[in-house]
Design a protein around this motif. Structure first.
Motif, PDB file in Angstrom:
ATOM      1  N   THR A 164      26.358  -7.674   2.492  1.00  0.00           N
ATOM      2  CA  THR A 164      26.357  -7.332   3.905  1.00  0.00           C
ATOM      3  C   THR A 164      26.315  -5.915   4.155  1.00  0.00           C
ATOM      4  N   GLU A 165      27.054  -5.075   3.574  1.00  0.00           N
ATOM      5  CA  GLU A 165      27.092  -3.315   3.764  1.00  0.00           C
ATOM      6  C   GLU A 165      25.911  -2.950   3.326  1.00  0.00           C
ATOM      7  N   LEU A 166      25.124  -3.416   2.328  1.00  0.00           N
ATOM      8  CA  LEU A 166      24.072  -3.128   1.644  1.00  0.00           C
ATOM      9  C   LEU A 166      22.791  -3.382   2.564  1.00  0.00           C
ATOM     10  N   THR A 167      22.814  -4.691   3.116  1.00  0.00           N
ATOM     11  CA  THR A 167      21.646  -4.975   4.139  1.00  0.00           C
ATOM     12  C   THR A 167      21.752  -3.856   5.205  1.00  0.00           C
ATOM     13  N   CYS A 171      17.486  -4.365   5.303  1.00  0.00           N
ATOM     14  CA  CYS A 171      16.705  -5.148   4.966  1.00  0.00           C
ATOM     15  C   CYS A 171      17.402  -6.617   4.912  1.00  0.00           C
ATOM     16  N   SER A 172      16.931  -7.552   3.998  1.00  0.00           N
ATOM     17  CA  SER A 172      17.433  -9.006   4.134  1.00  0.00           C
ATOM     18  C   SER A 172      18.427  -9.039   3.133  1.00  0.00           C
ATOM     19  N   ARG A 173      19.410 -10.006   3.094  1.00  0.00           N
ATOM     20  CA  ARG A 173      20.246 -10.329   2.306  1.00  0.00           C
ATOM     21  C   ARG A 173      19.588 -10.730   1.052  1.00  0.00           C
ATOM     22  N   MET A 174      18.440 -11.323   1.069  1.00  0.00           N
ATOM     23  CA  MET A 174      17.819 -12.103  -0.027  1.00  0.00           C
ATOM     24  C   MET A 174      17.306 -10.787  -0.907  1.00  0.00           C
ATOM     25  N   THR A 175      16.850  -9.659  -0.338  1.00  0.00           N
ATOM     26  CA  THR A 175      16.246  -8.538  -0.906  1.00  0.00           C
ATOM     27  C   THR A 175      17.562  -7.755  -1.891  1.00  0.00           C
ATOM     28  N   VAL A 176      18.700  -7.430  -1.189  1.00  0.00           N
ATOM     29  CA  VAL A 176      19.823  -7.206  -1.837  1.00  0.00           C
ATOM     30  C   VAL A 176      20.238  -8.079  -3.176  1.00  0.00           C
TER      31      VAL A 176
END
Length: 245
Positions: A43-46, A51-56
């Motif tokens: 969640t922090e990286l999104t 970007c989307s959580r799927m990408t992360v």
């Protein structure tokens, strides 16, 4: 709508994926995020990358498959401890093992002194006289952490030039490979518990499991060097590839 993203959106996602992947890899390889460091949650990286959580999730899955991170359920993702592979029958420098992991390498010479061999050493290494030995202790690093402890003896009757070599600039193993041709080598591999000073130098708890590689080399019938490498047991493995005789 058939559910397929337009080409320009797909390309944008791929570019962002590579950017996130490259950023995290760079932080790990440079040592900015050392082994054991907790990577920001998905969640922090999104939020950071917008970007989307799927990408992360795809990025973290790729990093885990490459062995750079460990994903722990509910705890998050952490930078992996470096694990190296060394060929059982090969003789090469520790630097090659570390750089193969993509980590910065350095070493330090901790102790150096000349002394006479003990009776046990004369017997073990088949030394004919009691000429001086050069005793060296080095610590090798991968990134910011200790990677390996090296304890070495060099026979100064066989290699007199080692007495004046500057082992603060070049590791003794590398120097020997470049200056002294050897004809016979012997390896002993065993598990051992980290001893007091040894544990402290490797930043381990006393009694921690270690992998120990002991090597002796000769030039003809003349003993050249004996070395003991001690690795933290969970960060190193030995590999041998062979064919039927």
């Amino acid at each position: 709508m058939n559910g397929v993203a337009p080409p320009e959106l797909d390309a944008k996602a791929q570019t962002l994926h590579q950017r996130i992947l490259g950023d995290i890899e760079r932080r790990i390889v440079s040592g900015e995020w050392p082994p054991g460091y907790r990577i920001p949650f998905e969640t922090e990286l999104t939020e950071i990358y917008g970007c989307s959580r799927m990408t992360v999730n795809k990025v973290l899955t790729q990093l885990a498959a490459a062995g750079l991170i460990e994903r722990r359920r509910k705890a998050g993702s952490f930078v992996s401890q470096p694990r190296s592979e060394a060929a059982v029958l090969a003789i090469h420098g520790i630097e090659a093992e570390v750089t193969a992991l993509g980590l910065p390498y350095r070493f330090e010479l901790m102790h150096r002194r000349q002394r006479r061999p003990t009776a046990a050493e004369r017997l073990t290494f088949a030394l004919e006289g009691s000429g001086p030995l050069l005793a060296l202790t080095c610590r090798h690093f991968a990134g910011d952490g200790p990677f390996c402890l090296e304890e070495r003896l060099i026979d100064l009757e066989a290699v007199p030039q080692a007495g004046k070599a500057d082992f603060t600039r070049e590791p003794p193993g590398v120097w020997l490979l470049g200056h002294v041709p050897w004809t016979v080598a012997e390896h002993h591999i065993k598990a051992a518990a980290a001893r007091g000073e040894e544990a402290a130098l490797l930043k381990l708890e006393p009694g921690s499991a270690c992998l120990v590689v002991e090597r002796r080399t000769w030039r003809g019938d003349q003993f050249v060097t004996a070395v003991r490498f001690t690795y933290p047991g969970d960060r190193h493995q030995l590999v041998a590839r062979f064919s039927p005789s």
